[in-house]
Design a protein around this motif. Structure first.
Motif, PDB file in Angstrom:
ATOM      1  N   SER A 298       0.968  -0.991   0.098  1.00  0.00           N
ATOM      2  CA  SER A 298       0.488   0.283  -0.055  1.00  0.00           C
ATOM      3  C   SER A 298       0.529   0.822  -0.043  1.00  0.00           C
ATOM      4  N   MET A 299       1.457   2.088  -1.814  1.00  0.00           N
ATOM      5  CA  MET A 299       2.272   3.047  -1.127  1.00  0.00           C
ATOM      6  C   MET A 299       1.477   4.240  -0.511  1.00  0.00           C
ATOM      7  N   ASN A 300      -0.045   4.525  -0.404  1.00  0.00           N
ATOM      8  CA  ASN A 300      -0.788   5.444   0.529  1.00  0.00           C
ATOM      9  C   ASN A 300      -0.677   5.279   2.042  1.00  0.00           C
ATOM     10  N   LEU A 301      -0.440   4.467   2.528  1.00  0.00           N
ATOM     11  CA  LEU A 301       0.263   3.658   3.731  1.00  0.00           C
ATOM     12  C   LEU A 301       1.557   4.184   4.154  1.00  0.00           C
ATOM     13  N   ALA A 302       2.238   3.616   3.623  1.00  0.00           N
ATOM     14  CA  ALA A 302       3.653   4.280   3.043  1.00  0.00           C
ATOM     15  C   ALA A 302       3.943   5.507   2.791  1.00  0.00           C
ATOM     16  N   ARG A 303       3.451   6.279   2.579  1.00  0.00           N
ATOM     17  CA  ARG A 303       3.486   7.785   1.978  1.00  0.00           C
ATOM     18  C   ARG A 303       2.478   8.196   3.732  1.00  0.00           C
ATOM     19  N   GLY A 304       2.031   7.710   4.140  1.00  0.00           N
ATOM     20  CA  GLY A 304       1.341   8.307   5.282  1.00  0.00           C
ATOM     21  C   GLY A 304       2.044   8.484   6.590  1.00  0.00           C
ATOM     22  N   MET A 305       2.461   6.973   7.051  1.00  0.00           N
ATOM     23  CA  MET A 305       3.705   6.780   7.728  1.00  0.00           C
ATOM     24  C   MET A 305       5.502   7.636   7.766  1.00  0.00           C
ATOM     25  N   GLU A 306       5.307   8.128   6.078  1.00  0.00           N
ATOM     26  CA  GLU A 306       7.017   8.829   5.795  1.00  0.00           C
ATOM     27  C   GLU A 306       6.351  10.131   6.573  1.00  0.00           C
ATOM     28  N   VAL A 307       5.326  10.489   5.948  1.00  0.00           N
ATOM     29  CA  VAL A 307       4.909  11.811   7.046  1.00  0.00           C
ATOM     30  C   VAL A 307       5.514  11.523   8.566  1.00  0.00           C
ATOM     31  N   LEU A 308       4.724  10.793   8.994  1.00  0.00           N
ATOM     32  CA  LEU A 308       5.133  10.915  10.190  1.00  0.00           C
ATOM     33  C   LEU A 308       6.643  10.647  10.941  1.00  0.00           C
ATOM     34  N   ARG A 309       7.713   9.874  10.035  1.00  0.00           N
ATOM     35  CA  ARG A 309       9.004   9.734  10.076  1.00  0.00           C
ATOM     36  C   ARG A 309       9.330  11.013   9.789  1.00  0.00           C
ATOM     37  N   ALA A 310       8.630  12.407   9.375  1.00  0.00           N
ATOM     38  CA  ALA A 310       9.322  13.377   8.522  1.00  0.00           C
ATOM     39  C   ALA A 310       9.520  14.187  10.221  1.00  0.00           C
ATOM     40  N   PHE A 311       8.820  14.233  11.341  1.00  0.00           N
ATOM     41  CA  PHE A 311       8.593  15.165  12.580  1.00  0.00           C
ATOM     42  C   PHE A 311       9.991  14.146  13.032  1.00  0.00           C
ATOM     43  N   THR A 312      10.433  15.334  13.828  1.00  0.00           N
ATOM     44  CA  THR A 312      11.662  15.635  14.310  1.00  0.00           C
ATOM     45  C   THR A 312      12.312  16.036  15.607  1.00  0.00           C
ATOM     46  N   GLN A 313      13.134  15.298  16.624  1.00  0.00           N
ATOM     47  CA  GLN A 313      13.174  16.566  18.239  1.00  0.00           C
ATOM     48  C   GLN A 313      13.650  17.307  17.705  1.00  0.00           C
ATOM     49  N   ALA A 314      14.242  17.547  16.569  1.00  0.00           N
ATOM     50  CA  ALA A 314      15.072  19.059  16.175  1.00  0.00           C
ATOM     51  C   ALA A 314      13.669  19.990  15.545  1.00  0.00           C
ATOM     52  N   ASP A 315      13.037  19.014  14.849  1.00  0.00           N
ATOM     53  CA  ASP A 315      12.026  19.779  14.217  1.00  0.00           C
ATOM     54  C   ASP A 315      10.454  18.762  14.434  1.00  0.00           C
ATOM     55  N   PRO A 316       9.918  19.361  15.819  1.00  0.00           N
ATOM     56  CA  PRO A 316       8.922  18.717  15.940  1.00  0.00           C
ATOM     57  C   PRO A 316       7.457  19.392  15.592  1.00  0.00           C
ATOM     58  N   MET A 317       7.641  20.726  15.092  1.00  0.00           N
ATOM     59  CA  MET A 317       6.246  21.161  14.058  1.00  0.00           C
ATOM     60  C   MET A 317       6.735  21.634  12.753  1.00  0.00           C
ATOM     61  N   LEU A 318       5.966  21.142  11.782  1.00  0.00           N
ATOM     62  CA  LEU A 318       6.503  21.328  10.191  1.00  0.00           C
ATOM     63  C   LEU A 318       4.891  21.469   9.818  1.00  0.00           C
ATOM     64  N   GLY A 319       5.040  22.525   8.728  1.00  0.00           N
ATOM     65  CA  GLY A 319       4.061  22.389   7.615  1.00  0.00           C
ATOM     66  C   GLY A 319       4.098  21.538   6.568  1.00  0.00           C
ATOM     67  N   ASN A 320       2.801  21.741   5.637  1.00  0.00           N
ATOM     68  CA  ASN A 320       2.916  21.347   4.655  1.00  0.00           C
ATOM     69  C   ASN A 320       3.861  20.967   3.897  1.00  0.00           C
ATOM     70  N   ARG A 321       4.379  22.188   3.448  1.00  0.00           N
ATOM     71  CA  ARG A 321       5.308  22.974   2.334  1.00  0.00           C
ATOM     72  C   ARG A 321       7.609  22.250   3.125  1.00  0.00           C
ATOM     73  N   GLU A 322       6.994  21.731   4.137  1.00  0.00           N
ATOM     74  CA  GLU A 322       7.902  21.783   4.762  1.00  0.00           C
ATOM     75  C   GLU A 322       8.544  20.033   4.831  1.00  0.00           C
ATOM     76  N   ILE A 323       7.285  19.265   5.153  1.00  0.00           N
ATOM     77  CA  ILE A 323       6.802  17.716   4.963  1.00  0.00           C
ATOM     78  C   ILE A 323       7.428  17.516   3.691  1.00  0.00           C
ATOM     79  N   ALA A 324       6.812  18.432   2.263  1.00  0.00           N
ATOM     80  CA  ALA A 324       6.741  17.794   1.059  1.00  0.00           C
ATOM     81  C   ALA A 324       8.184  17.838   1.046  1.00  0.00           C
ATOM     82  N   ASP A 325       8.664  18.907   1.273  1.00  0.00           N
ATOM     83  CA  ASP A 325      10.308  19.059   1.125  1.00  0.00           C
ATOM     84  C   ASP A 325      11.237  17.727   1.803  1.00  0.00           C
ATOM     85  N   ARG A 326      10.959  17.499   3.008  1.00  0.00           N
ATOM     86  CA  ARG A 326      11.870  16.262   3.528  1.00  0.00           C
ATOM     87  C   ARG A 326      10.924  14.910   3.516  1.00  0.00           C
ATOM     88  N   THR A 327      10.049  14.138   2.665  1.00  0.00           N
ATOM     89  CA  THR A 327       9.494  13.261   2.077  1.00  0.00           C
ATOM     90  C   THR A 327       9.906  13.374   0.546  1.00  0.00           C
TER      91      THR A 327
END
Length: 269
Positions: free
Chosen positions: A22-51
């Motif tokens: 399931s690519m949709n599920l994998a993408r959803g999990m990657e969105v969650l993994r984009a958040f880190t201790q250094a970056d606890p708050m992210l906007g949609n553009r930042e998430i897009a850049d990271r994933t």
């Protein structure tokens, strides 16, 4: 296909023909993994850049994950942070990890005897994730916490976890590290090869500031029952506390003994 880092050691291009994936599920999990201790708050553009995902896809995923409780919207900032649903997902893993319950009193004793921070870790793709920690070295400004991560090849505990794996899996991990960051892998390859030889002689891995110059560490893999994930235990200490002694001299034998105690308590000796 986007360039998201998909789970495990599978080449993402090999999944395009996998009808069960399931690519949709994998993408959803990657969105969650984009958040880190250094970056606890992210906007949609930042998430897009990271994933590497398109921004409209990210917007749909963050909306859905917020409704499900895995993200929380930060009002006024147009950003998101992880929700309590993520925490509840990890709890069943931790509470049902029997070796963690067995290791805890042994880790506390080891921390008192050595003055080190003592950590229990397992592999999460190409990183180490800590599943328990006893922190007594107050001089260590890089104190880990449960759920925090470290790189594999540049840490003693990461190298111990690789060495705990069967040879085919070990090769797959190293290949994945090489694919994900060829420059870093090339810089750490000689260190890894030296560690393999040294481990065969002494039974532990050692880092003299490899991950961070101010932190030394000794680590030992813990034998596990069949079908259990590899684990490793480490002792870490700030360099300014070491004096003329090395962390090897101070802790290696204590750590090896602690691991043997854990293995015996798990019925593996």
């Amino acid at each position: 296909m986007s360039h998201i880092h998909l789970p495990g050691l599978v080449n993402p291009h090999d999944l395009s023909a996998d009808r069960q994936f399931s690519m949709n599920l994998a993408r959803g999990m990657e969105v969650l993994r984009a958040f880190t201790q250094a970056d606890p708050m992210l906007g949609n553009r930042e998430i897009a850049d990271r994933t590497g995902l398109p921004k409209p896809t990210v917007s749909r995923l963050t909306y859905t994950l917020t409704l499900l409780g895995y993200l929380s919207r930060v009002e006024g900032l147009q950003k998101y942070r992880l929700g309590s649903g993520v925490l509840s997902l990890g709890y069943p893993l931790l509470v049902n990890m029997r070796v963690r319950q067995i290791a805890r009193p042994i880790m506390e004793k080891l921390a008192r005897e050595t003055g080190c921070s003592v950590n229990l870790g397992m592999r999460d793709r190409t990183n180490v994730v800590y599943v328990d920690t006893c922190r007594v070295d107050q001089g260590n400004v890089y104190q880990p916490d449960i759920g925090s991560t470290r790189p594999l090849l540049s840490t003693a505990i990461g190298r111990a976890l690789i060495l705990a794996c069967p040879l085919p899996e070990r090769k797959a991990i190293l290949n994945r590290l090489k694919v994900e960051d060829p420059k870093r892998f090339a810089a750490e390859k000689a260190q890894w090869e030296a560690e393999q030889s040294a481990f065969a002689e002494r039974g532990y891995c050692y880092s003299s500031g490899d991950w961070h110059k101010d932190i030394h560490a000794v680590a030992v893999p813990i034998r596990q029952a069949a079908r259990e994930e590899p684990l490793a235990l480490n002792c870490t200490m700030s360099t300014f506390r070491l004096g003329k002694d090395t962390l090897e001299q101070l802790t290696a034998l204590h750590l090896l003994d602690a691991v043997q105690q854990i293995e015996r308590a798990c019925g593996l000796q």
